[in-house]
Design an enzyme around this catalytic site. Sequence first.
Site, PDB file in Angstrom:
ATOM      1  N   CYS A 175       0.824  -1.205   0.000  1.00 46.90           N
ATOM      2  CA  CYS A 175       0.000   0.000   0.000  1.00 46.90           C
ATOM      3  C   CYS A 175       0.864   1.264   0.000  1.00 46.90           C
ATOM      4  O   CYS A 175       0.438   2.310  -0.494  1.00 46.90           O
ATOM      5  CB  CYS A 175      -0.953  -0.003   1.190  1.00 46.90           C
ATOM      6  SG  CYS A 175      -0.165  -0.189   2.790  1.00 46.90           S
ATOM      7  N   CYS A 437      22.911 -25.604  12.506  1.00 51.42           N
ATOM      8  CA  CYS A 437      22.812 -25.209  11.103  1.00 51.42           C
ATOM      9  C   CYS A 437      21.957 -26.198  10.324  1.00 51.42           C
ATOM     10  O   CYS A 437      22.159 -27.413  10.425  1.00 51.42           O
ATOM     11  CB  CYS A 437      24.205 -25.123  10.475  1.00 51.42           C
ATOM     12  SG  CYS A 437      24.199 -24.725   8.705  1.00 51.42           S
TER      13      CYS A 437
END
Length: 639
Positions: A175, A437
């Site tokens: 917007c 990880c």
Amino acid sequence: MAASVRGILPDDTAEMVSACKVLVVGAGGIGCELLKNLVLTGFTDIVVIDLDTIDVSNLNRQFLFQKKHVGKSKAQVAKESALKFNPNVRIDAKHDSIMNPDFSAAFFKQFTLVMNALDNRAARNHVNRMCLAADVPLVESGTAGYLGQVTVIKKTVTECYECHPKPVQKTFPGCTIRNTPSEPVHCIVWAKHLFNQLFGEEDPDQDVSPDTADPEAAGDAGKAALEGKSNDSNSVGGIARVSTRAWAESTDYNSEKLFRKLFHDDIKYLLSMDKLWKKRKPPTPLNWDQLPPEEPSSTTNSNGAIKDQRVWDVRECVDKFTDSLANLKQQYKDQGELTWDKDNPAAMDFVTAAANIRCQIFGIARKSRFKIKSMAGNIIPAIATTNAVIAGIMVMEALKILSGHLDKCKTVYLNKIPNARKKFLVPCNIEKPNPKCYVCSSKPEVTVQLNCATFTIKMFEEKVLKSYLGMVAPDVEVEDGKGTILISSEEGETEDNNDKFLSDFSIKHSSRLKADDFLQNYTLVINIEQCDSFEEEVDFKVVGEKPRPISEKESVSSSVDEKGEGSSQSSGNKTSHPEPSMIVDDEDDIMVIDVDQEAQPSVSKKRKHSDDIDVIASKKSKVTSQTSNGDDDTLIIDP
């Protein structure tokens, strides 16, 4: 000019250099300097891969190329130029993508080490995973302007490129782009979206019309703005809304009609959204027949600026808009859908003109074509000296690896300003692998929050697996005891699943999926957490170490995450230095670099891995680490 390193390197090191086989990925800014350095250091067996071709804009910093080479393969020309330094070197140049399935783990295993000189995160992630799969050392690098970084990645010994999230960049909701722009970058992104709506791949998230769903614009917006008063039957007020392209095609891409819709009728529609302008300066619609008068400064180059650095006045923008529209219309007719390219003159003129006209409407300072090209192309100006310094450090780290001194390798940061000890180059200890990880741990696992009832299989493949998790050709099955296949890398095998929802396969909270990427030799377990709703513009979240957003003023660039020791900070005398500000371009959100803006220094211990030479984009976070206690590997440049 044959290279001779005997007497410079120790005999055993010189022999290892001569005998090893090196893969260089990328033959651009860093790649050219690196290839030259390798040849002159005594490396004799090199493979270089790059899919790119030479552009005239490369010639100011990629010195293995000349004007006569424009349009040719970077890898091939780099090979030919490097061989002039030493004709006895074997260089295999491949004009190809490193993500080609032909470059499998078996391909990587033939090399003693791999050296990255890439310009995008997806390829970096891929090479990281391939080197882990092949258990080959990787020397990673990156530069952005005056900043640079080199590090070494080795399976089970050091952290990998993806061990820690990269910084999340500040984003703008749709917007803002469509209704209430307040910065040049908002207008530039709107203009790029307009290009795609007219000539490229149409994306509903890149709509350029006023956004009536804007929460600020509640009420009977727009009813009175266009009612019964339209100069053209094809304008917004005169017909039912259709796609921007369909409407443009119905007018035969008439520049005057497009102008009236985009810069007059749509702006009047915005003005009818009263609540938007209670605390903002309202926009001023432009009339095709009553443009602002010509500005003398736009035609008189009083400051000696080159052509592209001159800011066009509104009339010149309209002329450029008209001319480029006609040119792009013909390109679209001849070629079909176009891809926006900053090096396509008509595309660049179109975005510059449209962005500046919109800036004029919203009272925003217009920018030169040169500046808009930098911002729209996500470019930080490349510095040849930075590339040369980083390429030199890469070879130094490679020599440590070949000498069997992996433990002495460092992550080296090149900073824009010297630290308290007058050093521009700061070496740091390389971190151990992150046990959590989702790429290099022994059992990679990740948790994803999403709404199973609204998230389709295709969305899961494209947004989660490929875009966020960096997979290339994933296969996914549900751990339900039946081995239900959701996604197959075999073309067409699971195509019927694309539009189905995850819930259609009984996937719910606590479901587990197993994703395999055969090419990357990578397997990941994905835990699903049901989440019924998210904040605006978010479809899913990966749970774990959550990156914090970057403010416009702070601007932490993931592209070159430098480490510096500060001269005036009390926190361990460590500080970061200014970097270019960035905003993200992901669907409705934007990633553009504003080369004007200087960020304020902020305190941090360490910023992880660098990204590219020209293009920088990231969606993850920063982590911290300890600096090196020793100065044995420090290179000192006195200011």
